[in-house]
Design an enzyme around this catalytic site. Sequence first.
Site, short mmCIF file in Angstrom:
data_model
loop_
_atom_site.label_atom_id
_atom_site.label_comp_id
_atom_site.label_asym_id
_atom_site.label_seq_id
_atom_site.Cartn_x
_atom_site.Cartn_y
_atom_site.Cartn_z
CG HIS A 90 40.84 46.75 45.60
ND1 HIS A 90 41.43 46.43 46.80
CD2 HIS A 90 39.80 47.54 45.90
CE1 HIS A 90 40.76 47.01 47.79
NE2 HIS A 90 39.77 47.69 47.27
CG ASP A 121 44.48 45.12 47.03
OD1 ASP A 121 44.52 45.95 46.11
OD2 ASP A 121 43.45 44.84 47.64
CB SER A 200 39.64 50.35 49.13
OG SER A 200 38.92 49.21 49.48
#
Lengths: 503, 491
Positions: A90, A121, A200
């Site tokens: 992402h 992901d 992230s």
Amino acid sequence: MKLFTPSLICLALCGSLTQSNAQALDSPSPAQPADAPTEVKLSDIYKSVVRIEVATQTPSYRTPWNSGKFSGGTGTGFLIGKNTFLTNAHVVSNARRVMITMHGSARKHPARVLHIAHDCDLAILQVEDFSPFEDLSYLSIGKVPQLESQVRVIGYPVGGDRISVTRGVVSRIDFRSYAHTRSDQHLVVQIDAAINPGNSGGPVLQEGNVVGVAFQGLTSADNTGYMIPTPVINRFLTDIKDGQYDKYVELGFSRFQLFNPAMRKAYNLKQDDPGILVARIYKDGPIDGTLEEGDILTEIDGKLIDSSGSVKIDGERVNMNEIVERKFAGDTVSLKFIRNGKEQTAEITLKYFPAAEMYAVQYGKRPKYTIQGGLVFQPLSRNLYSELALSNPRVRRLFTKYISEDIFQEREDILILTNVLDDPINSYISSFTGSAIESINGIEIKNIEQLHELLNPEEMPEFFVIKCEGNNRPLILPGKDLKSNNERILQRYGVEQPSYLGK
Amino acid sequence: MNSIFKIILIVCLSTQAFAQKVIPPEDSLPLIKISSTSQDYNIGQPWEKNPTSNRRGLGVLIGKNQILTTAEIAANATYIELETVNGNVAMPAKTIAIDYEANLALLSTTDPAHQKELAELKPVLIAASAKLNDPVQVYQIEDSGKTLVTNGVVRGVDIVSSFVAGHYFLTYEIKASMQSASHSFTIPIIKNGKLLGILTSYNSKDQILDVTAPEIIQSFIDDAKDGEYTGFPSLGIGISRTDDPHFRSWLKLDDSLGGLYVKQVKRNSAAQEAGIIEGDVLTSIDGNKLDRKGYYQSETYGLLYWSHLVRGIKKVGETLNLELLRDGEVIKKEVTLSRQQDGLIPSHMYGKAPRYLIKGGFVFQELTKAYLQAYGDKWKTRAPIDLLDVLNHPEDYEKGRERIVILSRTIPTEATLGYERISGAIINKVNGKNIADIPSLIEAFNTPAENGLHTIELDNVLKTLYLDAETAKKVEADFLKQGLPNLSRVK
């Protein structure tokens, strides 16, 4: 594991998953405090954790002919091998430009996405010139951390430009949804260190080894972060070894836990007999044609399945999905099942189940559409469904039942009349907006290419009679003068291309 | 749906004294105060009723011991009390005729001792049709018993649904500036001393009253005369306008014609009996030409929606002469009007108790709109999609069914262990028998298989459930001990 329904209301498929304790699978070493002496120096680790700056172009499903929205963001990545940076999918989804910055350096290095796996992901990046990174050490992938053990999250979250380190404790290991596609479930480790935007893709470390990739948080709770644990990371790294990512595989069925005594009696099961009920088999899935609905699945790869759908591995009960989760396309799994009181076995070749993409958020793809007479048609997808907030009950039904009622077998695409670009030739048609197209001039619509061809014949018919799902009043579009009308409409609404059918 | 919002109590009204006058009781109309206590059923637990609610309104005497009011005030009433305007006498009453669709009810007192008080009042007559700009009076009663009269003017006529959604009747729109008074529900509107109509809703912002027209009231009273109330007739079609020029040319509709496209013909309807089919275009009713939006030119009211020609003018058993266009050809049909039977999902549940069955913890009910609406304000998106589909397309589910029986919820019991999450699923068969309604479900449960198991087939990911008959019986006995009044209601 992919969800075969868009929400969590289906029975067993995403039903009560018992605590899948993945530690046992990896038999980790005893827990040690995170700040115990480690072989890799912290400063070296910091250097290998890079800041990723991404410029994105996100397509709009509302105006699919437009270029989409340009924006950007930052994330974290880390070096795991020669010119191999691991991060979250992402972070680099819909990326148009990717730049990597080293800790303690101002220079931005252009990079590109080598592999991207939306379903788990994860992504691998490469820089154009690796020479500035040559001296950095590679972080090694460790094991699944134990509950209560300490971990350290490193990354570049919001609130400053320099590297940030937070500490937390492993608080839960569970099977959970991955927010990126909204339709995948894999193993997740929950930690009590806050994971913030920018974190992230960053490594979660224990004893100098990577035990996870920080990837999502909870908006409804503080100090709850989630990381992708090493079994999922290792599976991804193994999958891409052949140069391409082949995605997760499925067995392709819904199961029902056999807790009810009457249910057990109906299937001739004694109190302690193992097995779960095969409630629904999805057409063209791996077990379709071999197993039947009503079979009792008792063993997977030689491991007994209990009535809640768990298997025992090294003394720990884990969700039976864990067996399939670690396999790859083309791998086999052996099943033992009972049909009409007789035990049978089958060897199943696992494969990807493409129809489940209906429920997965799509990235890096231009939305398909075709426009005729100002009527915009688009294939139904998770993106379209959410972005347009489609509320027509028949459309919702087609979406919800796309897999469970085998609609995908007949109709590859569900075409939606998403918009009417107002013009004198379609002035009474806007009330049909949001409907699913059933047929055009009596021909049932199966995909966007076919719809496009039907609406653009060599010789225009007098009328296009377009039947919408659940509406007996047909939509009538006259064929006469459509070509000249189209030019006017497309020009007026700034549409460059009247259609994009993918390629 | 009603275009203006409905109010229960009128508040925040500006008092316009010049428009109102207090008149002495002896000149006033035969008004009666009505208090009703109503109770509806708990949708989630159909074996019990919800807490009571009270309503206060007015009625008007239209015949011997016959008080006219709205259906809304008498709906689901467990007790109705009438009171003279001066408050001296109160008496219990019952409903002698009620039409939820037209929102009208006739009440009479059940107490013979007090019938003479009513006899002293002179019944009011029903007025003839009003014209635009006709002056009217709105009657209200103050707490003291004084009559409060407000002048108003007829501003428009339309076909409006006032109580049960989807049922439209001739309604006057009257401009008047009303004030709040104690009995402001169902207020009579008077023209030249005769009853013109009954208020069904008031929009305080626009100061517009929706008033049921005298023709509808007269039909209702005539129908109720013989003591057996029939109700208003229906044609039983779903229609769509023909204003789209491309649609018109596809239908081969001449520009001189209007008409309505028939997109649905209801099961067992008058239209179906007469051979009307989907795709016909209805162009004229009893010689009244319909325009592209479905309006005709009424002698009394000017442009009026076609449905008045069916529901407002005709009675059940009477005929209509229709002109239709089928494949470009004009055809004529004579339709004998009938009462539209309830479809798979009844249009309302007023005055009816929901049927249900509790089996071992499974609660089975017949699907109603009220059940779907119990999913909250956003029920159209939150209710189970399978059940919404039945509401939208009952024709797809009608075969072999009178009602849709659903497993509405699962109470966790010994018998339903492992089934707790199942709810809102349509039941197809039980013990091999097709399920048409709750009585057929009860019947089917009488014969479990030899192994002592009930087999329940439903629309769900899991297609078949099994329930142990003996365990279910035990659970049901416990339910009764724990205060559940009944395990089923068949009516």
